[in-house]
Write a protein that holds these residues in place. Structure first.
Motif, PDB file in Angstrom:
ATOM      1  N   THR A   1       0.863  -1.088   0.057  1.00 50.15           N
ATOM      2  CA  THR A   1      -0.104   0.054   0.056  1.00 50.15           C
ATOM      3  C   THR A   1       1.036   1.149   0.180  1.00 50.15           C
ATOM      4  O   THR A   1       0.619   2.165  -0.426  1.00 50.15           O
ATOM      5  N   GLU A   2       1.898   1.187   1.030  1.00 51.29           N
ATOM      6  CA  GLU A   2       2.744   2.434   1.085  1.00 51.29           C
ATOM      7  C   GLU A   2       3.465   2.780  -0.270  1.00 51.29           C
ATOM      8  O   GLU A   2       3.784   3.790  -0.480  1.00 51.29           O
TER       9      GLU A   2
ATOM     10  N   ARG B   1       1.612   4.841  -3.140  1.00 47.53           N
ATOM     11  CA  ARG B   1       1.426   5.921  -2.526  1.00 47.53           C
ATOM     12  C   ARG B   1       2.331   6.836  -2.447  1.00 47.53           C
ATOM     13  O   ARG B   1       2.312   8.054  -2.680  1.00 47.53           O
TER      14      ARG B   1
END
Ligand code: AVJ
Length: 344
Positions: free
Chosen positions: A189-190, A193
């Protein structure tokens, strides 16, 4: 306090947001860097499997232990990346015609010095702006830069990475530098992003230099994260000392062990703390507790490994165009240069 003029590396609209306590070091106004840990720690510890965000590892003790890791014979990353930069900094700087070098991390490592030296040699001037959450790290970096490179314009940026790089003037040709394979800490996820935010913050004449550790035989990878002196184990388990200190929790370091392995499907080293026996972990400040069961694992850190061609292709979808790929003779580590894709 006297009115301070923000240096020109910042975008025009940034002036109200930054303040300087120490000459040459700028802090983001009103950002309480300490309000986040409790929330972060409790949320991820209540997850299944339990895990922790990697930045909790870097208290003073953790940062010292990490420095020791970098010198371990098994930990080839720092040495290998430094060799790549030492031998190829001249080509890297020649390919990135910039005025300013922004480093994600306190900067002034041996590795960064190669880039600064080349920037000064090739362009005669250099603005250098490391971004870090540690004032102490920035001041050390500033002192070293003033000593060795009095010609450099040093601007320390005291903030988290995203707030820091988003404040840089898009019109100033800038090389963003993110070394050490720190991207390996980002989860699924990171990762996107982070790169989306960075690419958004980049101007049309900006570049990114990225250090990435490569997928390789587990007989090389695994010892790098399980050294014979036990420094890595101490580094990982130290996170619980930090949590006890910050939240008044009662993790018992003597009743847990370190375990790590290379997960081939996820292409990552996973670093765990494992309970040697059941223990009740209490967080008095939050009025919360959980039972950490014998042999239950808490994922403290991941270190993802990369295939450079695939990474280049992946980042091209986010707007980063590959410019050059530098590696070592054994092809263990890659230093990748990208530029911001022109608007299509
Ligand atoms: C700082 C994230 C690059 O993953 O190799 C080293 C951290 N943890 N040994 C890495 C780390 C245990 C390191 N990074």
């Amino acid at each position: 306090m006297k009115q301070q003029t923000l240096p020109n590396i910042f975008a025009d609209d940034q002036s109200p947001q930054w303040t300087s306590q120490h000459d040459g070091i700028w802090s983001l106004r009103g950002a309480d860097l300490d309000s986040v840990p409790t929330l972060s720690i409790l949320t991820t510890l209540w997850d299944q499997p339990r895990w922790l965000e990697a930045y909790h590892l870097y208290d003073d003790q953790g940062s010292e232990l990490f420095e020791e890791i970098c010198d371990l014979p098994e930990y080839y990353l720092t040495r290998t990346e430094n060799n790549i930069l030492e031998t190829q900094a001249s080509d890297i700087i020649a390919a990135a015609p910039v005025e300013c070098i922004v480093e994600l991390g306190a900067g002034y490592s041996k590795k960064t010095v190669h880039l600064l030296t080349e920037q000064l040699r090739q362009r005669g001037h250099c603005q250098f702006a490391p971004i870090d959450v540690s004032i102490a790290g920035l001041r050390a970096s500033q002192a070293a830069a003033r000593r060795d490179f009095p010609q450099i314009d040093f601007h320390g940026i005291h903030s988290r990475y995203e707030a820091g790089f988003s404040a840089i003037d898009k019109n100033l040709p800038t090389l963003f530098v993110f070394l050490g394979s720190t991207i390996g800490n980002f989860n699924q996820t990171e990762f996107p992003r982070f790169f989306r935010a960075l690419t958004d913050a980049m101007g049309p004449n900006d570049y990114l230099l990225l250090g990435a550790d490569r997928v390789k035989d587990k007989n090389i990878l695994e010892p790098a994260y399980n050294d014979s002196r036990g420094i890595t184990a101490a580094f990982i388990l130290n996170v619980f000392r930090n949590i006890n200190h910050q939240l008044g929790a009662n993790f018992d370091i003597d009743r847990m062990r370190y375990h790590s392995w290379f997960n081939p499907e996820w292409q990552q080293i996973e670093m765990y703390a494992v309970a040697n026996q059941d223990q009740t972990i209490r967080f008095p400040s939050a009025n919360a507790a959980f039972t950490w069961q014998r042999d239950e694992r808490i994922l403290v850190e991941i270190s993802r490994k990369f295939e450079p061609n695939r990474l280049q292709e992946q980042l091209s979808f986010i707007g980063l165009q590959p410019v050059a790929h530098h590696t070592d003779p054994q092809e263990w580590f890659s230093v990748l240069l990208f530029r911001k894709q022109a608007h299509r």
